[in-house]
Design a protein around this motif. Sequence first.
Motif: not given
Length: 472
Positions: A245-265
């Motif tokens: 669950e932690f791996v899934a949560n961390v992956s989700h929590d890291m992917r969401s902001p990284l996806t947003s940042i990548n999209g904004f950039v």
Amino acid sequence: MKKRKVSIFMKLFFTYLISSFAAFILFSFIFYLLFNNNLKQSFLNSMETQQEQVVQILELAYQEENKEAIISTLSIINDQEHRSIFIYDKNGQLLYRFSTLQEPIHIEEEMIYKALQGASVKEFIKDKANPLFIMASPIEANEFDFDEKVVVIALHNYFGVVNGIKGLFLLAGAITIVVTTTFLYTLSKKITAPLREMNHVAMEYAKGDFTNKVKIKSNDEIGQLGKTFNYMANELSSLDLMRKEFVANVSHDMRSPLTSINGFVGALLDGTIPKNQQKRYLYLMKDETERLIKLVNDLLDIARIEAGQVSIQPINYNLSEQIRKLIAKMEPELIKQNIDIEFQGNLDEDIEVFADQNRMDQVFGNLLQNAVNFSPEKGLVTIIINELDHNVMVFIKDQGPGIKKEELKYIWDRFFKVDKARSKKVGTGIGLSIVKHIIDLHQAKIDVKSEVGVGTTFRVTLPRFSLKKNEI
């Protein structure tokens, strides 16, 4: 050269076997000594009985005045290979000899002389080929004056009796060894069977399969070990589930902001975002970056704490000022989420505690962040500071959904998340674990009360002064 692996079953089996054989050999040795002494005494007692029979035969022969009866009767009763009878007169001359042995038996003259003097003499002659039990005794008559004065009885079948007993004993020993070996083999198999099962189950655990359980068949040490194995499996299974669950949560929590940042950039580089809105998107990127930094810092903190690499440096500092600064830092987020914070107490009064200021800043920051994250819109977070004797208690109360009673004991575990559906972005489930570790390092206390649908209250208890200060 690789050493040969010896199983605990073989060690146990051979230990039992050697111990049993050692006990059997000791028993056999003691038995043989006792049996040998008893057999010798039996031979000696037998000679006394036979001497009485000879005297009775002589009396009957003299009564009937038929000395030939002596020869015929003694010949009949002496028709045995293991006994010889010799009768002497008053001068020590041999009158009668009854023996089935071809080789003559040498009788010491001294024995005859002592018997003529009225003494009974017994001897055991240790001859390797044919050991002898010899008894020379006087013939005493009550009514008749016998010409026969001394009777000598020799028993010479000692080895025959011993060997017969030895044969039976060896047969019994062979049967005992076979039965004992079979029994010990079965017993060792039965004792080590749970250990073999535990070894198999442990191999399954090593492969990541925690569904197998050890069957508990006894309440002894092995049974207790089996219960420990099952408990360990449950803990490992729970930890493995939390890890996933932690791996899934961390992956989700890291992917969401990284996806947003990548999209904004990408949008900024393509010119899709108008210039008058670029600053707004840069702030959004900054918020997402800060989320990533906090996540990484939390992961590093929990790793250092559990590795024992974190120490505390407690000092006396102003707790009230620390709480006021934390509230001020969170003001933008409070306004954004439309949440109020109420600080109950005298805002102008300063209360000091003895703790590590930086680490406690992390503790209260995490607790306040949790309270804000779980509070509904237009909700209220309440902070109360009370002084009691030499301690200070800090209460942080929210109006969130609350925590179920059965889940309260797990909130300090790593990676545990109450919001399993991730309906809100409430972190990775390691914030409270960090809080508990820091409080434990201070040897302080933290507890929690919660009611579903009402809210949750955390209470932190810290000392007001150091021990040295109290002593002064």
